[in-house]
Design an enzyme around this catalytic site. Structure first.
Site, short mmCIF file in Angstrom:
data_model
loop_
_atom_site.label_atom_id
_atom_site.label_comp_id
_atom_site.label_asym_id
_atom_site.label_seq_id
_atom_site.Cartn_x
_atom_site.Cartn_y
_atom_site.Cartn_z
N HIS A 229 0.85 -1.20 0.00
CA HIS A 229 0.00 0.00 0.00
C HIS A 229 0.89 1.25 0.00
CE1 HIS A 229 -3.39 2.56 0.59
NE2 HIS A 229 -3.66 2.32 1.86
N HIS A 268 -2.22 -2.46 -9.51
CA HIS A 268 -3.25 -1.82 -8.67
C HIS A 268 -4.46 -2.73 -8.59
CE1 HIS A 268 -5.96 1.22 -7.07
NE2 HIS A 268 -4.87 1.90 -6.76
N ASP A 319 2.64 5.56 -6.92
CA ASP A 319 3.89 5.53 -6.17
C ASP A 319 5.11 5.52 -7.08
OD1 ASP A 319 2.16 3.38 -3.92
OD2 ASP A 319 2.65 5.50 -3.64
C1 SDX Z 1 -1.46 2.10 -3.41
O1 SDX Z 1 -6.19 0.73 -3.23
C2 SDX Z 1 -5.70 1.86 -3.50
O2 SDX Z 1 -6.36 2.73 -4.05
C3 SDX Z 1 -4.23 2.06 -3.10
C4 SDX Z 1 -3.62 3.36 -3.55
C5 SDX Z 1 -4.25 4.54 -2.86
O3 SDX Z 1 -4.18 5.64 -3.42
O4 SDX Z 1 -4.71 4.38 -1.69
O5 SDX Z 1 -3.76 3.49 -4.95
C6 SDX Z 1 -2.13 3.41 -3.21
O6 SDX Z 1 -1.38 1.33 -2.48
C7 SDX Z 1 -0.95 1.72 -4.78
C8 SDX Z 1 -0.36 0.28 -4.82
C9 SDX Z 1 1.06 0.35 -4.25
N1 SDX Z 1 1.61 -1.01 -4.12
C10 SDX Z 1 2.60 -1.46 -4.91
O7 SDX Z 1 3.11 -0.82 -5.82
C11 SDX Z 1 3.10 -2.85 -4.54
C12 SDX Z 1 3.25 -3.70 -5.78
N2 SDX Z 1 1.92 -3.98 -6.32
C13 SDX Z 1 1.33 -5.27 -6.09
O8 SDX Z 1 1.63 -5.80 -4.84
C14 SDX Z 1 -0.11 -5.36 -6.55
O9 SDX Z 1 -0.18 -4.83 -7.79
C15 SDX Z 1 -1.20 -4.76 -5.68
C16 SDX Z 1 -1.16 -5.28 -4.30
C17 SDX Z 1 -1.09 -3.28 -5.66
C18 SDX Z 1 -2.54 -5.15 -6.29
O10 SDX Z 1 -2.56 -6.48 -6.39
P1 SDX Z 1 -3.91 -7.32 -6.66
O11 SDX Z 1 -4.94 -6.51 -7.32
O12 SDX Z 1 -4.29 -8.00 -5.40
O13 SDX Z 1 -3.43 -8.30 -7.73
P2 SDX Z 1 -2.52 -9.52 -7.43
O14 SDX Z 1 -1.49 -9.21 -6.39
O15 SDX Z 1 -3.41 -10.69 -7.22
O16 SDX Z 1 -1.75 -9.66 -8.82
C19 SDX Z 1 -2.37 -10.29 -9.92
C20 SDX Z 1 -1.20 -10.89 -10.70
C21 SDX Z 1 -0.33 -11.81 -9.83
O17 SDX Z 1 0.28 -12.74 -10.70
P3 SDX Z 1 -0.11 -14.31 -10.51
O18 SDX Z 1 0.23 -14.64 -9.08
O19 SDX Z 1 -1.63 -14.37 -10.78
O20 SDX Z 1 0.71 -15.00 -11.54
O21 SDX Z 1 -0.32 -9.84 -11.14
C22 SDX Z 1 0.95 -9.98 -10.53
C23 SDX Z 1 0.75 -10.91 -9.31
O22 SDX Z 1 1.95 -11.59 -9.02
N3 SDX Z 1 1.37 -8.67 -10.06
C24 SDX Z 1 2.65 -8.30 -9.98
C25 SDX Z 1 2.60 -6.98 -9.51
N4 SDX Z 1 1.33 -6.60 -9.31
C26 SDX Z 1 0.57 -7.66 -9.65
N5 SDX Z 1 3.79 -8.96 -10.26
C27 SDX Z 1 4.94 -8.27 -10.04
N6 SDX Z 1 4.97 -6.98 -9.59
C28 SDX Z 1 3.84 -6.32 -9.32
N7 SDX Z 1 3.89 -5.05 -8.89
#
Ligand code: SDX
Length: 392
Positions: A229, A268, A319
């Protein structure tokens, strides 16, 4: 037995309630604050006016903005006992723990004397006043935290500077150039609000029990700290530091993706074709790259984005551009997420007040997956208190 399809892990896709504060629309890749597109607000408004909008539902007129500015300036100074609380936090603790400690004390001192827990949730007027004062004092908390870690003294606020310029003054002890103030102001507006993100929903859960605004904000700080997050903006810089330069992006990504690493600053939960805020923050970053003459930052940023998007089809979130922007301005990496707190406290408090205005205790169900009911061998009901040693 609960139908597994009823389980929505991470509450993904679950619509938990209404909100009139912001609309996140992945279909149109847009974000509205009380109906206004965020990019229009970022391009035209001081952050003080956007805070007013989030709390009150309308942009302020000149008188209303002047009144908010006066209240914000009157509450900027770091109270001595809050400063003392920050000084008790180990200097190598994470700054989010410093922020949490400072806000806990600030809230405790403000609520002192309110005897019954039944009065904790406060009236709308009390909570708006608390919101304005948290908005006002957080820059001093964040700025002092960075200066303390650098062995520098507190810089007192200046009443002749607006919110963004004063924040930079208290952090660096000198007046920032207009282009820096503008980029920083835009980042605060972009970070201010984003519907039911994890930290905002945390604040709403705490508020739904009729606990107090400060307890809800402190809980939200804990949620925002996590690298999935708010902690991601700090983590983006760790990624940049690991990669070093643009020509090392491909081999670095080979290894990172092979080890299933999440690349911070990308992806996201709601936006799946790019975060609506990124173009505006990227333009602010570009203005800082030009101002500080750092084409190397732009080269690394562009190389990692194009390589990761082409390989995974996962796009940057807010971010990603904000991390390098804050580094160029001079914030230490651990200060980045506290900056997010200073901005998001406006959205959190708007949601806290909205939750109270039409409250329902937030308490979802769970599907039990443990052992079936079973009993203790030799258990005799109604047995008087037995000696533990004699328990079967
Ligand atoms: C913020 O919610 C909000 O609005 C948050 C925010 C706000 O203003 O409040 O926008 C601020 O928190 C932005 C997000 C910041 N976090 C990151 O940058 C951390 C990296 N991102 C990931 O951890 C991920 O993208 C999430 C947690 C942000 C979202 O993940 P989801 O929607 O739960 O999706 P997921 O983790 O299930 O991913 C789906 C697939 C997976 O692959 P498989 O396991 O299905 O093979 O996509 C891949 C994930 O591994 N994936 C990534 C990735 N993001 C998703 N793989 C590598 N790097 C990534 N960043």
């Amino acid at each position: 037995m609960t139908d597994p399809t009823q389980i929505k892990k991470g509450l993904a896709g679950v619509v938990a309630d209404y909100t009139a504060i912001s609309k996140v629309n992945p279909e149109t890749n847009s974000l509205l604050y009380r109906g206004y597109p965020v990019q229009e607000l970022a391009a035209t408004q001081p952050f003080e006016a956007v805070a007013y909008l989030l709390w009150n539902g309308e942009l302020p007129d000149a008188t209303q903005l002047a009144e908010l500015r006066a209240a914000e300036r009157a509450n900027r100074a770091l109270p001595d006992d809050v400063k003392a609380a920050i000084d008790l936090v180990p200097v190598d603790a994470h700054p989010m723990d410093e922020v949490r400690t400072a806000l806990s004390l600030y809230g405790a001192r403000d609520l002192a004397g309110i005897g019954s827990v039944l009065d904790a949730s406060g009236t709308p007027a009390e909570n708006l006043d608390r919101s304005i004062r948290l908005f006002a004092v957080l820059p001093a908390i964040v700025a002092y935290g960075q200066r303390r870690r650098r062995g520098e003294d507190l810089v007192e606020p200046r009443e002749d500077l607006d919110y963004a310029a004063n924040f930079l003054w208290m952090t660096f002890g000198e007046e920032a150039d207009d282009v820096v103030v503008d980029a920083f102001n835009r980042s605060m507006i972009l970070y201010a609000e984003h519907s039911f993100n994890a930290s905002t929903f945390t604040a709403r859960v705490v508020t739904s029990t009729l606990s107090d605004l400060y307890s809800a904000v402190v809980a939200a700080v804990g949620a925002l700290k996590g690298p999935l997050h708010g902690g991601a903006n700090e983590a983006v810089l760790h990624v940049f530091d690991e990669i070093g330069s643009a020509d090392n992006v491909a081999p670095w990504l080979d290894e990172a993706l092979a080890s299933k690493r999440k690349i911070m600053g990308f992806g996201h939960r709601v936006y799946k074709r790019g975060d609506s805020r990124v173009p505006t923050m990227k333009a602010a970053l570009d203005s800082l790259v030009a101002h500080y003459d750092r084409p190397d930052v732009a080269a690394l940023y562009d190389a990692l984005e194009s390589e990761f998007v082409s390989r995974k089809g996962i796009y940057p979130n807010l971010d990603y551009p904000s991390g390098p922007a804050y580094q160029l301005i001079g914030f230490d990496t651990p200060t980045f997420t506290p900056l997010f707190v200073a901005a998001r406290v406006t959205g959190w408090t708007a949601h806290i007040m909205e939750q109270l205005s039409a409250n329902a205790l937030i308490r979802p169900l769970s599907a039990y997956s443990g052992p079936d009911e079973r009993h203790i061998d030799g258990y005799v009901p109604d047995t008087a208190a037995i000696d533990i040693a004699e328990r079967p």
